[in-house]
Design a protein around this motif. Sequence first.
Motif, PDB file in Angstrom:
ATOM      1  N   ILE A  93     -16.944  46.298  24.293  1.00  0.00           N
ATOM      2  CA  ILE A  93     -16.477  47.148  25.382  1.00  0.00           C
ATOM      3  C   ILE A  93     -17.324  48.411  25.357  1.00  0.00           C
ATOM      4  CG2 ILE A  93     -14.534  48.467  26.313  1.00  0.00           C
ATOM      5  CD1 ILE A  93     -14.080  45.480  26.514  1.00  0.00           C
ATOM      6  N   ASN A  96     -15.785  51.235  29.139  1.00  0.00           N
ATOM      7  CA  ASN A  96     -14.672  50.496  29.746  1.00  0.00           C
ATOM      8  C   ASN A  96     -15.106  49.226  30.471  1.00  0.00           C
ATOM      9  OD1 ASN A  96     -12.723  52.292  28.795  1.00  0.00           O
ATOM     10  ND2 ASN A  96     -13.018  53.649  30.554  1.00  0.00           N
ATOM     11  N   GLU A  97     -16.286  48.698  30.144  1.00  0.00           N
ATOM     12  CA  GLU A  97     -16.758  47.430  30.710  1.00  0.00           C
ATOM     13  C   GLU A  97     -17.277  46.547  29.593  1.00  0.00           C
ATOM     14  OE1 GLU A  97     -19.683  47.995  33.711  1.00  0.00           O
ATOM     15  OE2 GLU A  97     -18.390  49.237  34.965  1.00  0.00           O
ATOM     16  N   GLN A  98     -17.264  45.243  29.846  1.00  0.00           N
ATOM     17  CA  GLN A  98     -17.799  44.317  28.862  1.00  0.00           C
ATOM     18  C   GLN A  98     -19.322  44.285  28.966  1.00  0.00           C
ATOM     19  OE1 GLN A  98     -15.548  40.824  29.969  1.00  0.00           O
ATOM     20  NE2 GLN A  98     -14.277  41.032  28.137  1.00  0.00           N
TER      21      GLN A  98
END
Length: 191
Positions: A93, A96-98
């Motif tokens: 992460i 806040n994104e993969q």
Amino acid sequence: VEVARAQSVKRALLFQLDIAERKHPKEEKIDGQYNAASPLIYGKINFFYPVKLGVQQQFLLGNKGNKNGVSITANVGGGFIAGLLRPYKVEVIKNNEQAFVGYESEDSLLFLNPIGGPNFGTGWDELKFTPGGYLKSSVRFDYGKFNEMVSAIEVGVSAEYYTKKIPQMIYQKQKQFFFSAYFSLVFGRRK
């Protein structure tokens, strides 16, 4: 893949191409943190693919009849290795994104806190090459019926040496020299 050229009744020259993946003995696959995440190998730095191109001399030790029996040959040779290293990119992460990060990337601090492992497509654009050489010796037992088919069991040893150390796992000693014993099944057709 192997192509043989007979030099005489008792000798042949074998041209070989071998592609493999060498795994580190400490690798242990674990499940990702989420159900959708790929399994991962904690601490793995690189996938390691030795691509061998070589020549072996084959000597006939014992022949078989035309219809049945076992032919025994000894093989000795070696050649060039292209050691290909593909970065092992784990899913993390980030903001806040993969995302996928590798051990040597600018976000390497995230590497030790993964949520999942790599997929098949990651890391191919960052492939690294390490040249090397190998020696190989074996005994082959050909039990194929008639002389058109090749069905054999091969048992042997192989030694590989690379121009620099191969990083596979963090906190593990990197090696330049690999010694292995192997067992293989050989099948094919003679012309």
